[in-house]
Design a protein around this motif. Structure first.
Motif, PDB file in Angstrom:
ATOM      1  N   UNK A 282       0.826  -1.205   0.000  1.00 52.33           N
ATOM      2  CA  UNK A 282       0.000   0.000   0.000  1.00 52.33           C
ATOM      3  C   UNK A 282       0.861   1.258   0.000  1.00 52.33           C
ATOM      4  N   UNK A 283       1.933   1.230   0.799  1.00 48.95           N
ATOM      5  CA  UNK A 283       2.825   2.382   0.865  1.00 48.95           C
ATOM      6  C   UNK A 283       3.499   2.607  -0.487  1.00 48.95           C
ATOM      7  N   UNK A 284       3.898   1.526  -1.141  1.00 49.70           N
ATOM      8  CA  UNK A 284       4.535   1.646  -2.446  1.00 49.70           C
ATOM      9  C   UNK A 284       3.564   2.193  -3.491  1.00 49.70           C
ATOM     10  N   UNK A 285       2.318   1.724  -3.464  1.00 50.16           N
ATOM     11  CA  UNK A 285       1.309   2.231  -4.391  1.00 50.16           C
ATOM     12  C   UNK A 285       1.054   3.716  -4.132  1.00 50.16           C
ATOM     13  N   UNK A 286       0.983   4.106  -2.855  1.00 47.75           N
ATOM     14  CA  UNK A 286       0.769   5.515  -2.518  1.00 47.75           C
ATOM     15  C   UNK A 286       1.931   6.368  -3.040  1.00 47.75           C
ATOM     16  N   UNK A 287       3.157   5.854  -2.896  1.00 49.24           N
ATOM     17  CA  UNK A 287       4.330   6.571  -3.395  1.00 49.24           C
ATOM     18  C   UNK A 287       4.265   6.707  -4.920  1.00 49.24           C
ATOM     19  N   UNK A 288       3.912   5.619  -5.599  1.00 49.39           N
ATOM     20  CA  UNK A 288       3.803   5.668  -7.062  1.00 49.39           C
ATOM     21  C   UNK A 288       2.711   6.643  -7.497  1.00 49.39           C
TER      22      UNK A 288
ATOM     23  N   UNK B 126       1.728   9.330  -5.889  1.00 41.66           N
ATOM     24  CA  UNK B 126       2.254  10.681  -5.668  1.00 41.66           C
ATOM     25  C   UNK B 126       3.209  11.076  -6.784  1.00 41.66           C
ATOM     26  N   UNK B 127       4.092  10.151  -7.157  1.00 36.03           N
ATOM     27  CA  UNK B 127       5.052  10.448  -8.220  1.00 36.03           C
ATOM     28  C   UNK B 127       4.347  10.671  -9.558  1.00 36.03           C
ATOM     29  N   UNK B 128       3.318   9.869  -9.832  1.00 38.95           N
ATOM     30  CA  UNK B 128       2.565  10.017 -11.073  1.00 38.95           C
ATOM     31  C   UNK B 128       1.838  11.358 -11.102  1.00 38.95           C
TER      32      UNK B 128
ATOM     33  N   UNK C 278       2.702  14.023  -9.597  1.00 34.75           N
ATOM     34  CA  UNK C 278       3.717  15.057  -9.772  1.00 34.75           C
ATOM     35  C   UNK C 278       4.115  15.162 -11.244  1.00 34.75           C
ATOM     36  N   UNK C 279       4.311  14.015 -11.894  1.00 32.50           N
ATOM     37  CA  UNK C 279       4.662  14.023 -13.322  1.00 32.50           C
ATOM     38  C   UNK C 279       3.538  14.630 -14.163  1.00 32.50           C
ATOM     39  N   UNK C 280       2.316  14.243 -13.863  1.00 33.82           N
ATOM     40  CA  UNK C 280       1.176  14.790 -14.611  1.00 33.82           C
ATOM     41  C   UNK C 280       1.063  16.303 -14.396  1.00 33.82           C
ATOM     42  N   UNK C 281       1.369  16.744 -13.189  1.00 34.00           N
ATOM     43  CA  UNK C 281       1.323  18.179 -12.878  1.00 34.00           C
ATOM     44  C   UNK C 281       2.385  18.961 -13.632  1.00 34.00           C
ATOM     45  N   UNK C 282       3.485  18.302 -14.000  1.00 33.34           N
ATOM     46  CA  UNK C 282       4.550  18.958 -14.746  1.00 33.34           C
ATOM     47  C   UNK C 282       4.277  18.916 -16.244  1.00 33.34           C
ATOM     48  N   UNK C 283       3.178  18.293 -16.604  1.00 32.51           N
ATOM     49  CA  UNK C 283       2.830  18.228 -18.025  1.00 32.51           C
ATOM     50  C   UNK C 283       3.536  17.088 -18.757  1.00 32.51           C
ATOM     51  N   UNK C 284       4.143  16.191 -18.007  1.00 35.43           N
ATOM     52  CA  UNK C 284       4.800  15.050 -18.642  1.00 35.43           C
ATOM     53  C   UNK C 284       3.734  14.114 -19.189  1.00 35.43           C
ATOM     54  N   UNK C 285       4.013  13.546 -20.320  1.00 34.99           N
ATOM     55  CA  UNK C 285       3.067  12.602 -20.914  1.00 34.99           C
ATOM     56  C   UNK C 285       3.340  11.212 -20.368  1.00 34.99           C
ATOM     57  N   UNK C 286       2.305  10.609 -19.773  1.00 28.74           N
ATOM     58  CA  UNK C 286       2.428   9.271 -19.203  1.00 28.74           C
ATOM     59  C   UNK C 286       1.420   8.372 -19.901  1.00 28.74           C
ATOM     60  N   UNK C 287       1.910   7.503 -20.753  1.00 28.62           N
ATOM     61  CA  UNK C 287       1.003   6.589 -21.484  1.00 28.62           C
ATOM     62  C   UNK C 287       1.314   5.182 -21.118  1.00 28.62           C
TER      63      UNK C 287
END
Length: 120
Positions: free
Chosen positions: A99-105, A107-109, A111-120
């Motif tokens: 659960x902690x690892x999923x929560x960390x992932x 948060x990181x996702x 953050x990436x989406x907030x920076x406008x990074x494309x995640x497909x």
């Protein structure tokens, strides 16, 4: 519903066993919405907390899945349960780590989406 109030077996266990039997006999088929705690507590003539504990046990066994805002659904028959395969069981400590690892992932996702990074 075969609940014996004089049995040494806790009501929660008796209810969980009866619900498993009912799922196995397709009274509650896989994929269907499970009855509410209120309905089950009325059917078994017990407090909602007692039924809630039984339902939580069935969720831990992989028979029921709760969908926020939608209800609880039958996800497997007892014979198909994850609990029947010891290799698939996860200790509470391992589950907490996952659960902690999923929560960390998550948060990181975000953050990436907030920076406008494309995640497909």
């Amino acid at each position: 519903m075969p609940i014996d109030r004089h049995s040494a077996q806790p009501l929660t266990v008796q209810i969980a066993d009866d619900l498993k039997r009912r799922i196995d006999r397709d009274e509650f088929p896989v994929g269907t919405k499970f009855p509410s705690l209120r309905d089950l507590s009325r059917d078994y003539s017990v407090a909602e907390l007692t039924v809630h504990a039984a339902v939580k046990d069935l969720q831990r066994e992989g028979l029921l899945t709760s969908a926020s805002g939608r209800g609880t659904f039958v996800s497997a028959k007892p014979s198909d349960s994850v609990a029947d395969d010891p290799e698939l069981l996860v200790s509470p400590e391992s589950f907490a780590a996952l659960r902690a690892e999923v929560a960390d992932l998550r948060t990181r996702l975000e953050k990436l989406e907030g920076q406008g990074a494309r995640v497909d």
